[in-house]
Design an enzyme around this catalytic site. Structure first.
Site, PDB file in Angstrom:
ATOM      1  CE  LYS A 108      42.566  47.935  35.268  1.00 15.02           C
ATOM      2  NZ  LYS A 108      42.655  49.270  35.860  1.00 15.02           N
TER       3      LYS A 108
HETATM    4  P1  NAD Z   1      34.851  47.537  43.442  1.00 18.05           P
HETATM    5  O1  NAD Z   1      34.849  46.106  43.111  1.00 18.05           O
HETATM    6  O2  NAD Z   1      35.331  47.974  44.777  1.00 18.05           O
HETATM    7  O3  NAD Z   1      33.373  48.126  43.232  1.00 18.05           O
HETATM    8  C1  NAD Z   1      32.696  47.942  42.033  1.00 18.05           C
HETATM    9  C2  NAD Z   1      31.302  48.512  42.134  1.00 18.05           C
HETATM   10  O4  NAD Z   1      30.692  48.416  40.839  1.00 18.05           O
HETATM   11  C3  NAD Z   1      30.402  47.757  43.113  1.00 18.05           C
HETATM   12  O5  NAD Z   1      29.628  48.689  43.831  1.00 18.05           O
HETATM   13  C4  NAD Z   1      29.513  46.925  42.183  1.00 18.05           C
HETATM   14  O6  NAD Z   1      28.248  46.679  42.735  1.00 18.05           O
HETATM   15  C5  NAD Z   1      29.402  47.844  40.987  1.00 18.05           C
HETATM   16  N1  NAD Z   1      28.995  47.124  39.783  1.00 18.05           N
HETATM   17  C6  NAD Z   1      29.516  45.977  39.292  1.00 18.05           C
HETATM   18  N2  NAD Z   1      28.834  45.586  38.203  1.00 18.05           N
HETATM   19  C7  NAD Z   1      27.871  46.508  38.007  1.00 18.05           C
HETATM   20  C8  NAD Z   1      26.837  46.672  37.067  1.00 18.05           C
HETATM   21  N3  NAD Z   1      26.651  45.777  36.087  1.00 18.05           N
HETATM   22  N4  NAD Z   1      26.022  47.772  37.169  1.00 18.05           N
HETATM   23  C9  NAD Z   1      26.192  48.661  38.159  1.00 18.05           C
HETATM   24  N5  NAD Z   1      27.150  48.557  39.094  1.00 18.05           N
HETATM   25  C10 NAD Z   1      27.980  47.504  39.009  1.00 18.05           C
HETATM   26  O7  NAD Z   1      35.679  48.249  42.289  1.00 18.05           O
HETATM   27  P2  NAD Z   1      36.417  49.666  42.308  1.00 18.05           P
HETATM   28  O8  NAD Z   1      37.839  49.438  42.645  1.00 18.05           O
HETATM   29  O9  NAD Z   1      35.614  50.650  43.078  1.00 18.05           O
HETATM   30  O10 NAD Z   1      36.394  50.029  40.755  1.00 18.05           O
HETATM   31  C11 NAD Z   1      35.297  50.678  40.140  1.00 18.05           C
HETATM   32  C12 NAD Z   1      35.749  51.323  38.844  1.00 18.05           C
HETATM   33  O11 NAD Z   1      36.796  52.253  39.142  1.00 18.05           O
HETATM   34  C13 NAD Z   1      36.336  50.372  37.800  1.00 18.05           C
HETATM   35  O12 NAD Z   1      36.020  50.872  36.520  1.00 18.05           O
HETATM   36  C14 NAD Z   1      37.835  50.493  38.027  1.00 18.05           C
HETATM   37  O13 NAD Z   1      38.575  50.156  36.874  1.00 18.05           O
HETATM   38  C15 NAD Z   1      37.932  51.967  38.339  1.00 18.05           C
HETATM   39  N6  NAD Z   1      39.133  52.357  39.062  1.00 18.05           N
HETATM   40  C16 NAD Z   1      39.462  51.799  40.260  1.00 18.05           C
HETATM   41  C17 NAD Z   1      40.594  52.224  40.923  1.00 18.05           C
HETATM   42  C18 NAD Z   1      40.963  51.693  42.279  1.00 18.05           C
HETATM   43  O14 NAD Z   1      41.903  52.245  42.887  1.00 18.05           O
HETATM   44  N7  NAD Z   1      40.277  50.720  42.825  1.00 18.05           N
HETATM   45  C19 NAD Z   1      41.423  53.210  40.360  1.00 18.05           C
HETATM   46  C20 NAD Z   1      41.055  53.774  39.141  1.00 18.05           C
HETATM   47  C21 NAD Z   1      39.909  53.355  38.508  1.00 18.05           C
END
Ligand code: NAD
Length: 439
Positions: free
Chosen positions: A125
């Site tokens: 990561k």
């Molecule tokens: P993204 O950037 O598309 O969205 C992130 C979201 O989190 C946004 O809605 C943002 O407003 C919100 N956020 C950020 N800071 C915040 C806070 N302090 N309080 C509340 N909300 C907050 O990111 P994503 O890709 O959707 O990833 C979200 C989570 O899912 C992360 O933990 C990431 O590691 C995990 N994840 C993502 C993927 C992927 O394929 N993108 C896969 C597995 C896990």
């Protein structure tokens, strides 16, 4: 420029191992989860020791020219936790709170996730500590390309394969790919396409990758509903984080008759007992940068978001959200971890004591890395699979992983998180035992 340089200096001083917030160190949480599963499995102590630390931790400070011709220094990370099962694999995060221990925790979770899903990848990561919403697209492009160039041969299609995470998207992956390709030899260019996954389809991405994590999450929810005789039609759910994971999960789950009643993101929280329309809300977030002010719901406080009565809660934002403070507020039947590490150790215990089921991150959000694997395979073989093919393969793999976790959980009388870890660790241990520890 001077004021910003001062800001960078202060941020960089704080940026290394320690988290910037007062919340629990996320790497302690990750290590405690590993310890618990290692004990339940009877993991060899040498292998346990190896797995407690990543193999490589890379920190890069790099300057980038801003649109006004000033220069700023950025701090980037890449942590490679383990590659005994295959090339390192894991996302790149752009967020102001990225720090070393966060990357270490997230990298270790990737190792377990890939091993659980039986995907031939290890875990990694990385990220850059900055707020992308405060930069123009051209600045973000230069930051991305400079970081990729600085990573150099520390990434590669057969060595370490980044993907999107918080704050990054398919365009950023395409810039990473292009930068990496241009540094390689002319003859190898196309073979280097697989250096990142989560690319746009036109630049070598896979059908279904954009929705894959949300889709995998819903496959797990459907399996849970089947197992517990719960009807999703007529049910309710809430989502924290309405980005790539949260918004797709909400859209797919709502198609099964479940109603979205509350959402919280970095701009605020909203609710509606009649239901929020996930498609319209996603369009609003796209335009306005967050859920705050969405006309189809009314504003609520963060605490009210956690206390909203609903059947399913999907944390899909940051780590350490369901804790000793927030877990007691939850009134739901199921927590499905879209985010990585959203529930800390207290949170786990409190949910269990309240009889709330939990589907852990390394299972629930594994759809993303699974379709990333499909993308990598398509790049390696110069193939293009149809959406139906991707969806069908993802469904099979999610169902198999869900069944494995539930089987171990019941047979060994452990919680789902520990069961998921146990399957992953058991596979990793077998390979270490077969190969031995060099020299
Ligand atoms: P993204 O950037 O598309 O969205 C992130 C979201 O989190 C946004 O809605 C943002 O407003 C919100 N956020 C950020 N800071 C915040 C806070 N302090 N309080 C509340 N909300 C907050 O990111 P994503 O890709 O959707 O990833 C979200 C989570 O899912 C992360 O933990 C990431 O590691 C995990 N994840 C993502 C993927 C992927 O394929 N993108 C896969 C597995 C896990």
């Amino acid at each position: 420029m001077m004021a910003e340089a001062q800001e960078d200096k202060k941020a960089n001083r704080k940026a290394d191992a320690k988290p910037v917030s007062k919340k629990k160190d996320i790497y302690d949480v990750a290590q405690a989860q590993l310890d618990k599963a290692a004990k339940a499995l009877g993991l060899d102590s040498e292998i346990h020791t190896i797995l407690l630390q990543p193999k490589n931790e890379l920190i890069i400070n790099f300057p980038v020219r801003m649109d006004d011709n000033s220069y700023r220094l950025f701090k980037g990370y890449r942590v490679q936790h383990n590659n005994i099962m295959g090339p390192y694999k894991g996302g790149i995060r752009f967020h102001p709170e990225v720090h070393l221990n966060e990357c270490k925790a997230l990298a270790s979770w990737m190792t377990w996730k890939c091993a659980l899903m039986e995907i031939p990848f290890g875990g990694a990561k990385g990220g850059i500590k900055f707020d992308p919403s405060k930069h123009s697209r051209t600045e973000i492009e230069r930051i991305t390309r400079r970081f990729t160039h600085a990573l150099g041969q520390n990434i590669g299609p057969n060595y370490d394969i980044p993907a999107p995470d918080m704050g990054t998207d398919s365009q950023i992956m395409v810039w990473m790919m292009d930068t990496f390709m241009n540094a390689g030899s002319q003859k190898d260019k196309n073979a280097l396409r697989g250096v990142v996954t989560g690319k746009s389809i036109t630049s070598g991405g896979s059908q279904g990758r954009d929705k894959a994590t949300g889709q995998g999450l819903v496959h797990c929810i459907v399996e849970w509903a089947r197992e517990t005789n719960f009807s999703l039609d007529g049910s309710t759910f809430s989502v924290q984080g309405f980005g790539k994971v949260g918004s797709h999960a909400a859209r797919i789950l709502s198609r099964l008759g479940s109603t979205l009643v509350a959402v919280h993101d970095h701009t605020g929280a909203i609710a509606s007992a009649e239901g929020l329309n996930p498609r319209r809300l996603a369009e609003y977030v796209q335009k306005n940068g967050g859920v705050k002010g969405y006309p189809g719901g009314h504003p609520i406080e963060k605490e009210q978001f956690f206390a909203t009565e609903c059947d399913i809660v999907i944390p899909a934002a940051l780590e350490n959200q369901i804790t000793a403070e927030t877990a007691p507020l939850l009134k739901c039947k199921l927590v499905v971890e879209g985010a990585n590490g959203p529930t800390d150790l207290d949170g786990d215990e409190i949910l269990a004591s309240k009889g709330i089921d939990l589907l852990p991150d390394i299972l629930a959000n594994a759809g993303g890395v699974t379709v990333s694997y499909f993308e990598w395979l398509q790049n390696q073989r110069a193939e293009m699979w149809t959406l139906e093919e991707v969806d069908a393969r993802l469904h099979t793999m999610m169902r198999r992983a869900y069944a494995t976790v539930r089987h171990i959980s019941q047979e060994k009388n452990v919680d789902n998180r520990t069961a998921a870890y146990m399957h992953a660790l058991d596979r990793i241990q077998t390979v270490y035992r077969e190969r031995g520890i060099f020299p």
